[in-house]
Design a protein around this motif. Structure first.
Motif, PDB file in Angstrom:
ATOM      1  N   ILE A 130       0.841  -1.200   0.000  1.00  0.00           N
ATOM      2  CA  ILE A 130       0.000   0.000   0.000  1.00  0.00           C
ATOM      3  C   ILE A 130       0.875   1.247   0.000  1.00  0.00           C
ATOM      4  N   ALA A 133       2.201   1.782  -3.377  1.00  0.00           N
ATOM      5  CA  ALA A 133       1.152   2.252  -4.277  1.00  0.00           C
ATOM      6  C   ALA A 133       0.910   3.742  -4.089  1.00  0.00           C
ATOM      7  N   ARG A 137       2.916   7.175  -6.913  1.00  0.00           N
ATOM      8  CA  ARG A 137       2.137   7.987  -7.844  1.00  0.00           C
ATOM      9  C   ARG A 137       2.660   9.408  -7.885  1.00  0.00           C
TER      10      ARG A 137
ATOM     11  N   VAL B 166      -6.574  -2.075  -2.711  1.00  0.00           N
ATOM     12  CA  VAL B 166      -5.828  -0.821  -2.815  1.00  0.00           C
ATOM     13  C   VAL B 166      -4.860  -0.883  -3.991  1.00  0.00           C
ATOM     14  N   LEU B 167      -4.224  -2.047  -4.188  1.00  0.00           N
ATOM     15  CA  LEU B 167      -3.278  -2.167  -5.300  1.00  0.00           C
ATOM     16  C   LEU B 167      -3.980  -1.969  -6.635  1.00  0.00           C
ATOM     17  N   LEU B 170      -4.781   1.860  -6.899  1.00  0.00           N
ATOM     18  CA  LEU B 170      -3.745   2.889  -6.851  1.00  0.00           C
ATOM     19  C   LEU B 170      -2.485   2.587  -7.638  1.00  0.00           C
ATOM     20  N   SER B 171      -2.113   1.315  -7.771  1.00  0.00           N
ATOM     21  CA  SER B 171      -0.762   1.058  -8.262  1.00  0.00           C
ATOM     22  C   SER B 171      -0.637   1.305  -9.750  1.00  0.00           C
TER      23      SER B 171
END
Lengths: 146, 187
Positions: A130, A133, A137, B166-167, B170-171
């Motif tokens: 997490i 991630a 960004r 979440v991955l 967001l990733s």
């Protein structure tokens, strides 16, 4: 954070200690507060603090993203495999007595060790994944903006 | 006496932190204060002798979630947008909900009551069995990993699922694949 000399030195000293403490919390959880969930978070914190101070790229060299993603699944598999192993030995699912039928208390210790290890690995993987991630960004923020 | 004093001080600090979080518009300060809130909750759990939970609260609430919220701020904005609506209706809703919750606690057994239902069902068996059957002094560990092994397997699966979710969001793994497909279509 290239110019934060004190942060960099202190982080270098702390990372090893944090990882050692995570192992203590993981494997001493039977006797003191702690266990897989807490140890996983502490282990992840060691890599996250490294990533914050030295940059995401350095952290990904130490703990590559593909490995993190594998660990997320590996922990759950270790936990479930412990249950399946006890099934194959002729006991109930997650009945740890199976691992040492002559002395069920020792079997309990092995079982708890295995499932806590699974929990710790999954939690470490998820927390680091997490963080990667979020931090991966754009746009990266300048120090002055805070 | 001293316990009551510590509880009062901690709860007062908790309330002030919560009020500060509501009042402040600068999100960096809000994130830091929510970390303080978590640490104060952890201290309250220590005074209740729930050290394992306090440990988790300090590590997750004050540690990881602060980092993740800072990451979110870095991706979004530093200050909260001014709301044009009046806060009266939300305030009334929150007050009524709080009053109902406090009313609900009136029927609960007293703190530390040995005759409370939670102490009478399976708890005595677990307390005795943790030493006799499992030989693990930390009862929290023996319940979590052995007596309630199924539940913990479920919890681990929840952590796994949350992480995967979440991955996915967001990733950018999905976006990269889509871009690859578009490139293939272009060719």
């Amino acid at each position: 954070m290239h110019h934060h000399l004190i942060l960099r030195v202190v982080t270098k000293m702390l990372v090893g200690t944090i990882i050692l403490f995570a192992f203590y919390v993981q494997f001493h959880g039977d006797f003191s507060p702690g266990g897989g969930f807490q140890a996983g978070v502490i282990m992840a914190v060691a890599f996250i603090i490294y990533g914050i101070v030295f940059g995401l790229q350095k952290a990904k060299q130490v703990f590559p993203e593909w490995l993190v993603h594998k660990l997320v699944a590996l922990g759950v598999l270790i936990y479930a495999a412990t249950g399946v192993a006890s099934l194959l030995l002729g006991y109930n699912f997650l009945d740890y007595g199976a691992f040492n039928p002559g002395h069920p208390i020792y079997g309990q210790h092995w079982g708890i060790f295995a499932v806590e290890l699974g929990v710790g690995i999954t939690v470490t993987g998820v927390m680091v994944a997490i963080y990667y991630a979020f931090a991966g960004r754009p746009p990266p923020m300048k120090d002055e903006d805070w | 006496m001293i316990d009551t004093l510590i509880d009062l001080i901690l709860f007062a600090m908790l309330v002030f932190t919560a009020l500060a979080i509501v009042r402040i518009n600068h999100l960096f300060a809000v994130v830091m204060l929510s970390g303080v809130f978590s640490l104060l909750s952890a201290l309250l759990l220590v005074t209740l002798d729930a050290v394992d939970v306090a440990f988790t609260e300090a590590a997750v609430g004050a540690g990881i979630s602060t980092v993740l919220m800072l990451g979110t701020i870095a991706l979004t904005a530093r200050t909260q947008k001014k709301s044009s609506r009046s806060g009266l209706v939300p305030f009334i809703v929150v007050t009524v909900t709080g009053a109902v919750l406090v009313y609900g606690t009136l029927d609960m057994p007293d703190f530390g009551d040995p005759n409370a239902p939670a102490q009478l069902h399976v708890a005595p068996e677990y307390m005795a069995g943790s030493i006799e059957d499992i030989d693990v002094p930390n009862v929290v560990t023996s319940i979590l990993a052995s007596y309630r092994g199924y539940d913990t397997l479920g919890e681990t699966a929840v952590v796994f699922t949350a992480g995967i979710g979440v991955l996915m969001l967001l990733s950018g793994l999905g976006r990269r694949r889509r871009e690859d497909e578009e490139e293939e279509e272009d060719v």
